[in-house]
Design a protein around this motif. Structure first.
Motif, PDB file in Angstrom:
ATOM      1  N   ALA A   7     -38.320  26.390  84.275  1.00 40.79           N
ATOM      2  CA  ALA A   7     -36.863  26.475  84.345  1.00 40.79           C
ATOM      3  C   ALA A   7     -36.322  25.330  85.200  1.00 40.79           C
ATOM      4  O   ALA A   7     -36.816  25.082  86.301  1.00 40.79           O
ATOM      5  N   TYR A  10     -30.437  27.346  86.085  1.00 37.46           N
ATOM      6  CA  TYR A  10     -29.986  28.705  85.794  1.00 37.46           C
ATOM      7  C   TYR A  10     -28.520  28.609  85.393  1.00 37.46           C
ATOM      8  O   TYR A  10     -27.687  28.137  86.170  1.00 37.46           O
ATOM      9  N   VAL A  24     -31.126  30.282  80.805  1.00 35.07           N
ATOM     10  CA  VAL A  24     -31.656  29.153  81.570  1.00 35.07           C
ATOM     11  C   VAL A  24     -31.949  27.977  80.654  1.00 35.07           C
ATOM     12  O   VAL A  24     -32.168  28.142  79.451  1.00 35.07           O
ATOM     13  N   LEU A  71     -40.603  29.885  87.255  1.00 36.51           N
ATOM     14  CA  LEU A  71     -39.348  29.875  88.001  1.00 36.51           C
ATOM     15  C   LEU A  71     -39.596  29.556  89.462  1.00 36.51           C
ATOM     16  O   LEU A  71     -40.404  30.210  90.124  1.00 36.51           O
ATOM     17  N   LEU A  88     -33.495  36.370  91.419  1.00 40.49           N
ATOM     18  CA  LEU A  88     -34.179  35.086  91.297  1.00 40.49           C
ATOM     19  C   LEU A  88     -35.185  34.892  92.436  1.00 40.49           C
ATOM     20  O   LEU A  88     -36.292  34.389  92.221  1.00 40.49           O
TER      21      LEU A  88
END
Length: 254
Positions: A7, A10, A24, A71, A88
């Motif tokens: 990623a 976001y 994302v 992530l 997150l």
């Protein structure tokens, strides 16, 4: 194995459902609906998404492509929503991504007709995996250029939440009375004839091999990730042979 991406941005939370997925961007320039290990039932929900999604794809259903998304929790530092920021921060590492289907619409059973053949295939598949989340209130079906796409399989295989009773739980009938496609006279016999023979031990081994080891580690009662993969496959293999006879609450097509 599922493609691995990282990623890079976001974009925004998607506030449908309780798991708070997010949109994302990734380092392959793709845009994905991302589901997080830190949400809801955690990694077991993601395992269900992979097993059911990849099984559906191999049985000929339209499924958005699945990837694993690495992530870095630092991506959440600029998120103003405290709930999203905490999600997150708690989901660093390997998460799940699903191709974002731009232009897709949510399926409305009152506005879009479905053939008995297609309805039967979807109802049979949902019965196989024990999907309790494809109701007329929340179909979890997308319509793209006239075709139905299956999404959101986190609420399936509930037996994975209590492995000692998994075989008993997996043998239960499937009540399809509230299914989103129940009113389309699903051809369940035809679906079973076509799909059940395809659900083999070999196919399920291929599907469960897609589950990342990180989501299978340290499960009580299992020594290795492969032991757990086989535990996921066994109920599905047994269920495929008999589930058509155990679907209740629906008038089958002729």
């Amino acid at each position: 194995m599922l493609k691995e991406v990282t990623a890079t941005r976001y974009i925004t939370p998607l506030r449908e459902g309780g798991s708070l997925p997010g949109l994302v961007e990734a380092d392959d320039f793709g845009t994905y609906v991302m589901k997080f290990t830190g949400a809801g039932q955690g990694r077991k929900t993601l395992v269900a998404e992979v097993v059911c999604g990849e099984l559906a794809r191999r049985l000929g259903f339209r499924m958005p492509r699945l990837v694993t998304v690495d992530l870095d929790p630092v991506l959440g530092l600029g998120e103003p929503d405290q709930q999203v920021q905490e999600l997150l921060r708690s989901s660093g590492g390997t998460n799940l991504g699903m191709d974002f289907l731009s232009g897709a619409l949510g399926f409305d059973p009152l506005a879009f007709p479905v053939s008995p053949e297609e309805a039967g295939r979807i109802v049979w598949f949902d019965a196989l995996v024990g999907n309790v989340d494809r109701s007329w209130r929340n179909p979890n079906l997308l319509l793209l250029r006239g075709d139905l796409w299956l999404i959101d399989h986190g609420a399936t295989m509930i037996w994975q939440h209590n492995w000692p009773t998994a075989e008993t739980s997996a043998a239960r009938p499937y009540d399809a009375s509230g299914h989103a496609l129940a009113t389309f006279a699903p051809d369940l016999a035809g679906a079973a004839e076509r799909l059940a023979p395809q659900v083999t031990a070999e196919l399920l081994a291929e599907v469960t091999a897609e589950i990342p080891d990180a989501w299978l580690a340290d499960e009580p009662g299992f020594e290795t990730p492969d032991d757990l993969r086989r535990a996921y496959a066994r109920p599905l293999l047994a269920r495929a042979a008999v589930i058509a006879e155990r679907i209740t609450g629906i008038e089958e097509g002729k």
